[in-house]
Write a protein that holds these residues in place. Structure first.
Motif, PDB file in Angstrom:
ATOM      1  N   GLU A   1       2.170   2.072  -3.471  1.00  0.00           N
ATOM      2  CA  GLU A   1       1.136   2.685  -4.299  1.00  0.00           C
ATOM      3  C   GLU A   1       0.897   4.131  -3.888  1.00  0.00           C
ATOM      4  O   GLU A   1       0.705   5.016  -4.735  1.00  0.00           O
ATOM      5  CB  GLU A   1      -0.161   1.884  -4.189  1.00  0.00           C
ATOM      6  CG  GLU A   1      -0.072   0.461  -4.717  1.00  0.00           C
ATOM      7  CD  GLU A   1       0.150   0.417  -6.218  1.00  0.00           C
ATOM      8  OE1 GLU A   1      -0.264   1.370  -6.909  1.00  0.00           O
ATOM      9  OE2 GLU A   1       0.749  -0.561  -6.696  1.00  0.00           O
TER      10      GLU A   1
ATOM     11  N   LYS B   1      -4.969  12.006   8.058  1.00  0.00           N
ATOM     12  CA  LYS B   1      -6.106  12.784   7.559  1.00  0.00           C
ATOM     13  C   LYS B   1      -6.319  14.057   8.375  1.00  0.00           C
ATOM     14  O   LYS B   1      -6.658  15.111   7.825  1.00  0.00           O
ATOM     15  CB  LYS B   1      -7.371  11.927   7.578  1.00  0.00           C
ATOM     16  CG  LYS B   1      -7.335  10.731   6.626  1.00  0.00           C
ATOM     17  CD  LYS B   1      -8.633   9.946   6.689  1.00  0.00           C
ATOM     18  CE  LYS B   1      -8.611   8.762   5.728  1.00  0.00           C
ATOM     19  NZ  LYS B   1      -9.872   7.980   5.774  1.00  0.00           N
TER      20      LYS B   1
ATOM     21  N   GLN C   1       1.331   7.669  -6.209  1.00  0.00           N
ATOM     22  CA  GLN C   1       0.299   8.684  -6.414  1.00  0.00           C
ATOM     23  C   GLN C   1       0.763  10.063  -5.959  1.00  0.00           C
ATOM     24  O   GLN C   1       0.301  11.083  -6.477  1.00  0.00           O
ATOM     25  CB  GLN C   1      -0.978   8.285  -5.676  1.00  0.00           C
ATOM     26  CG  GLN C   1      -1.661   7.060  -6.247  1.00  0.00           C
ATOM     27  CD  GLN C   1      -3.116   6.941  -5.836  1.00  0.00           C
ATOM     28  OE1 GLN C   1      -3.693   7.850  -5.242  1.00  0.00           O
ATOM     29  NE2 GLN C   1      -3.728   5.804  -6.152  1.00  0.00           N
TER      30      GLN C   1
ATOM     31  N   LYS D   1      -9.172  13.577   1.506  1.00  0.00           N
ATOM     32  CA  LYS D   1      -9.116  12.687   2.674  1.00  0.00           C
ATOM     33  C   LYS D   1      -9.006  13.448   3.996  1.00  0.00           C
ATOM     34  O   LYS D   1      -8.483  12.936   4.973  1.00  0.00           O
ATOM     35  CB  LYS D   1      -7.926  11.738   2.539  1.00  0.00           C
ATOM     36  CG  LYS D   1      -7.928  10.893   1.273  1.00  0.00           C
ATOM     37  CD  LYS D   1      -9.122   9.953   1.225  1.00  0.00           C
ATOM     38  CE  LYS D   1      -9.070   9.067  -0.003  1.00  0.00           C
ATOM     39  NZ  LYS D   1     -10.221   8.145  -0.070  1.00  0.00           N
TER      40      LYS D   1
ATOM     41  N   GLU E   1      -0.784   8.278 -12.820  1.00  0.00           N
ATOM     42  CA  GLU E   1      -1.286   7.737 -11.561  1.00  0.00           C
ATOM     43  C   GLU E   1      -2.466   8.570 -11.074  1.00  0.00           C
ATOM     44  O   GLU E   1      -2.482   9.795 -11.222  1.00  0.00           O
ATOM     45  CB  GLU E   1      -0.188   7.732 -10.501  1.00  0.00           C
ATOM     46  CG  GLU E   1       0.928   6.738 -10.763  1.00  0.00           C
ATOM     47  CD  GLU E   1       0.484   5.303 -10.522  1.00  0.00           C
ATOM     48  OE1 GLU E   1      -0.620   5.104  -9.981  1.00  0.00           O
ATOM     49  OE2 GLU E   1       1.237   4.382 -10.885  1.00  0.00           O
ATOM     50  N   GLY E   2      -3.431   7.918 -10.495  1.00  0.00           N
ATOM     51  CA  GLY E   2      -4.579   8.627  -9.952  1.00  0.00           C
ATOM     52  C   GLY E   2      -4.268   9.270  -8.613  1.00  0.00           C
ATOM     53  O   GLY E   2      -3.129   9.260  -8.133  1.00  0.00           O
ATOM     54  N   MET E   3      -5.276   9.822  -7.993  1.00  0.00           N
ATOM     55  CA  MET E   3      -5.121  10.446  -6.679  1.00  0.00           C
ATOM     56  C   MET E   3      -6.224   9.985  -5.731  1.00  0.00           C
ATOM     57  O   MET E   3      -6.585  10.694  -4.791  1.00  0.00           O
ATOM     58  CB  MET E   3      -5.143  11.976  -6.812  1.00  0.00           C
ATOM     59  CG  MET E   3      -3.968  12.554  -7.585  1.00  0.00           C
ATOM     60  SD  MET E   3      -3.937  14.363  -7.626  1.00  0.00           S
ATOM     61  CE  MET E   3      -5.330  14.679  -8.733  1.00  0.00           C
ATOM     62  N   ASP E   4      -6.759   8.788  -5.982  1.00  0.00           N
ATOM     63  CA  ASP E   4      -7.863   8.312  -5.167  1.00  0.00           C
ATOM     64  C   ASP E   4      -7.448   8.001  -3.726  1.00  0.00           C
ATOM     65  O   ASP E   4      -8.280   8.031  -2.812  1.00  0.00           O
ATOM     66  CB  ASP E   4      -8.471   7.054  -5.801  1.00  0.00           C
ATOM     67  CG  ASP E   4      -7.440   5.964  -6.009  1.00  0.00           C
ATOM     68  OD1 ASP E   4      -6.624   6.099  -6.937  1.00  0.00           O
ATOM     69  OD2 ASP E   4      -7.445   4.977  -5.245  1.00  0.00           O
ATOM     70  N   MET E   5      -6.158   7.713  -3.498  1.00  0.00           N
ATOM     71  CA  MET E   5      -5.693   7.430  -2.141  1.00  0.00           C
ATOM     72  C   MET E   5      -5.415   8.701  -1.349  1.00  0.00           C
ATOM     73  O   MET E   5      -5.288   8.646  -0.115  1.00  0.00           O
ATOM     74  CB  MET E   5      -4.417   6.581  -2.183  1.00  0.00           C
ATOM     75  CG  MET E   5      -4.593   5.194  -2.774  1.00  0.00           C
ATOM     76  SD  MET E   5      -3.037   4.276  -2.817  1.00  0.00           S
ATOM     77  CE  MET E   5      -2.698   4.087  -1.058  1.00  0.00           C
ATOM     78  N   THR E   6      -5.299   9.841  -2.025  1.00  0.00           N
ATOM     79  CA  THR E   6      -4.849  11.068  -1.363  1.00  0.00           C
ATOM     80  C   THR E   6      -5.867  12.199  -1.393  1.00  0.00           C
ATOM     81  O   THR E   6      -5.956  12.976  -0.438  1.00  0.00           O
ATOM     82  CB  THR E   6      -3.557  11.565  -2.030  1.00  0.00           C
ATOM     83  OG1 THR E   6      -3.848  11.913  -3.397  1.00  0.00           O
ATOM     84  CG2 THR E   6      -2.481  10.492  -2.012  1.00  0.00           C
ATOM     85  N   ALA E   7      -6.611  12.346  -2.466  1.00  0.00           N
ATOM     86  CA  ALA E   7      -7.464  13.519  -2.644  1.00  0.00           C
ATOM     87  C   ALA E   7      -8.714  13.449  -1.766  1.00  0.00           C
ATOM     88  O   ALA E   7      -9.360  12.400  -1.653  1.00  0.00           O
ATOM     89  CB  ALA E   7      -7.875  13.654  -4.104  1.00  0.00           C
TER      90      ALA E   7
ATOM     91  N   CYS F   1       0.832  -1.205   0.000  1.00  0.00           N
ATOM     92  CA  CYS F   1       0.000   0.000   0.000  1.00  0.00           C
ATOM     93  C   CYS F   1       0.867   1.256   0.000  1.00  0.00           C
ATOM     94  O   CYS F   1       0.579   2.238  -0.695  1.00  0.00           O
ATOM     95  CB  CYS F   1      -0.922  -0.010   1.215  1.00  0.00           C
ATOM     96  SG  CYS F   1      -1.864   1.513   1.465  1.00  0.00           S
TER      97      CYS F   1
END
Length: 663
Positions: free
Chosen positions: A94, A150, A98, A354, A346-352, A91
């Motif tokens: 990944e 977060k 990102q 949050k 790369e996406g930003m689904d893990m960071t944006a 994780c």
């Protein structure tokens, strides 16, 4: 043309290219500031080459925080599971990838806004030092700190809003005046020491400095196979994982031989020597004013490390870098499979998006205050230094677009937090572009466009090894030492607090502790001295020291003395000679082999001396009598009655300890 002839360009629905250029010139004031479109684009490319190392460095630093990663279900209740859980490591890899996109998008947006809204040639990106504070002080390595990731992002978001309000209300300047100037200067140096310390260690650097049981830190540079990691003991909860010990972090190991009599393999690591050589190469290029020296050094070390063979520095071999891995692959093979893709967004689904506003009392309040304090002072110092360097300063000490520049800086800090990064700030690396001739916002817009293009090459930037980015941290840390020359090191009321600020930051891994230590020592030393002087009946509020104290609290330069300085005593000269090879002043200076009539006459005492620091070199730049003149490295200004030294006859004149009011 004849008034009856129609304008074919307008009737065809097109616009005059010349009119477009005139409009562009009018908005960005290119003619007014003495530049051209070609010069601005070239300057923007120069600034980008100097700054783009942040894509690799920021993603690696912020990646250490762990972000949203959590331990697997089987290990989530085991203390310290984040340091040995393979799923957590996957994780984390990944998440780091990102962060390359997050860094590029936040920096690109900030640069475009700075250029288009404020019309200034300043580049912005997630701030070095602030990202280290975010990771190692606030969130902690792999979430081991007191504040969740977060919640820390929420603190950054709020900090940007507060900074924006302070800017539009004018309170920003009032707050800055309450901070002693010596601490403002030393804070930058302390952060530089902290960054260099990271670059010397293993997780983010070249592995030259490692842990030691007796002394805490010692010389390292040993290969991975000889490292002795600090680890958790084997327990029933983790019985499914082989081995008796599990490493905590990449930095918690020693290079001591396992048994008495075994050979000591310190300084035998190829990656350490590659990092050391990279530092030297970057230094040579910077000394010769090569544009993009830092990123060229980082790329050189990276390319050498990207060969997959049996190289001792290959980033894709577990024997060289054993950490990471996932999907049934070891760390090296896992990184190689991703690197081969070359181009990927790369996406930003893990960071944006949050953010969490779950406040945790004093810890979060301290983090919010530190973010606001450090970011505001760093931004203020960088903006004014760059504006002065670009020749944009006005007589009132301000520059066009200053309020808009601060607004952009604060807005993009909150915007960056929404994407998942630490505070965005203005960078001193804007100086090379300014030196190249850039004077308008087109420079920043060019930098922003290039950052956006980097989003398509995340596999390349995510595969830069730590021993390639470590030299950049060391060099940037060295650059951040520049403001320390402006501290009065002969005034112990300033010198001791400044030194405490600088030294505590790297040794405690905490920027906040350094700032607190500096403030407390400054108030204690100068406050107690004031009380003692008052008890002795010396009226300290009327003394020169008190004037200096008040001026320092207001963030001003030290006021000039009311009476001319007394000549140095024999004791003073002897002390300076012991410390810094001080040469006593003389009416004239006559080098050997020069006839008496050729001796250099003593210069006239100037009525005014303006002192500043050259952003690109950090050496003092004097303006005696309003005429700018660059001081060569290692050469201080001459005191009254002292002739200028000819080439080859440098007498060791120091720049330390000499102040404008004494010249």
């Amino acid at each position: 043309r004849h008034h009856d002839v129609p304008d074919l360009r307008r009737t065809a629905g097109t616009e005059d290219p010349l009119a477009k250029m005139e409009a562009l010139d009018k908005y960005f004031k290119m003619t007014e500031r003495g530049t051209t479109l070609g010069t601005e684009i070239r300057a923007g490319i120069t600034t980008f080459l100097t700054l783009c190392y942040i894509l690799a460095v920021n993603s690696r630093l912020l990646g250490d925080s762990g972000g949203p990663c959590e331990c697997s279900e089987a290990l989530k209740d085991v203390p310290g599971c984040a340091f040995f859980d393979p799923e957590y490591d996957q994780c984390l890899e990944e998440f780091r990838r990102q962060l390359v996109t997050v860094t590029a998008v936040s920096a690109g947006t900030a640069c475009v806004l700075m250029g288009g809204f404020a019309n200034l040639p300043f580049a912005l990106a997630p701030g070095m030092g602030l990202n280290a504070y975010f990771t190692y002080d606030v969130v902690g390595v792999r979430g081991s700190g007191n504040i969740p990731w977060k919640t820390a992002l929420a603190a950054v978001f709020i900090e940007g809003i507060v900074f924006f309000v302070l800017t539009i209300t004018g309170l920003r300047v009032l707050i800055a005046k309450l901070i002693p100037k010596c601490l403002k200067l030393s804070m930058t140096g302390g952060i530089g020491m902290f960054l260099a310390h990271l670059g010397l260690q293993t997780a983010e650097g070249i592995g030259l400095v490692v842990s030691d049981v007796a002394t805490g830190l010692t010389l390292g540079g040993c290969p991975p196979k000889t490292r002795r990691y600090a680890a958790y003991l084997y327990s029933e909860e983790i019985a499914n994982y082989p081995g008796d010990f599990f490493p905590i972090t990449a930095d918690t190991y020693t290079c001591d031989p396992p048994n008495p009599g075994d050979p000591d393999e310190r300084m035998l690591s190829p990656t350490t020597w590659l990092g050391i050589c990279t530092v030297f190469i970057i230094g040579v290029m910077l000394k010769n004013k090569v544009k993009g020296a830092i990123i060229m050094g980082v790329l050189m070390a990276s390319i050498i490390s990207w060969f997959k063979g049996n190289s001792g520095v290959s980033y894709f071999r577990d024997e060289v870098y054993p950490l990471g891995g996932g999907g049934g692959l070891g760390g090296g093979e896992y990184r190689w499979e991703y690197f081969k893709k070359v181009a990927k967004v790369e996406g930003m689904d893990m960071t944006a998006g949050k953010l969490s506003f779950d406040w945790d009392g004093g810890n979060l309040a301290l983090a919010l205050f530190t973010f606001l304090y450090v970011d505001s002072l760093d931004t203020m110092g960088t903006l004014f230094a760059m504006a002065r360097f670009a020749g944009l300063m006005k007589d009132n000490g301000d520059f066009d677009g200053s309020t808009r520049a601060f607004m952009v800086d604060s807005f993009t800090t909150s915007f960056g937090a929404l994407l998942g990064t630490s505070p965005v700030t203005t960078y001193i690396e804007s100086a090379p572009g300014i030196e190249e001739g850039g004077r308008t916002g087109l420079v920043a817009i060019t930098v922003g466009i290039l950052f956006y293009l980097c989003c398509f090459f995340a596999p390349i930037f995510a595969s830069i090894p730590p021993w390639a980015t470590g030299p950049a941290l060391i060099v940037v840390g060295a650059m951040m030492m520049r403001p320390l020359v402006e501290i009065d090191w002969y005034d112990y009321g300033q010198a001791i607090p400044a030194f405490i600020t600088v030294i505590i930051m790297p040794l405690t891994y905490s920027i906040a502790y350094g700032i607190i230590g500096g403030l407390m020592s400054f108030l204690a030393i100068n406050g107690l001295d004031f009380i003692v002087q008052a008890i002795m009946g010396k009226k300290p509020w009327e003394s020169e020291d008190f004037r200096r104290f008040v001026a320092s609290l207001q963030g001003k330069d030290l006021p000039p003395s009311e009476s001319p300085p007394s000549p140095p005593t024999a004791e003073d000269v002897d002390a300076k000679t012991r410390d810094i090879s001080f040469t006593p002043p003389a009416e004239t200076f006559k080098p050997e082999g020069v006839a008496p009539e050729a001796a250099t006459p003593a210069p006239q005492r100037q009525s005014q001396f303006m002192y500043s620091t050259m952003p690109d070199t950090g050496f003092p730049m004097g303006h005696p009598g309003g005429m700018p003149g660059m001081m060569p490295p290692g050469m201080g200004m001459m005191p009254p009655g002292m002739g200028m030294m000819p080439p080859g006859a440098m007498g060791g004149m120091p720049s330390q300890g000499m102040y404008p009011q004494q010249w």
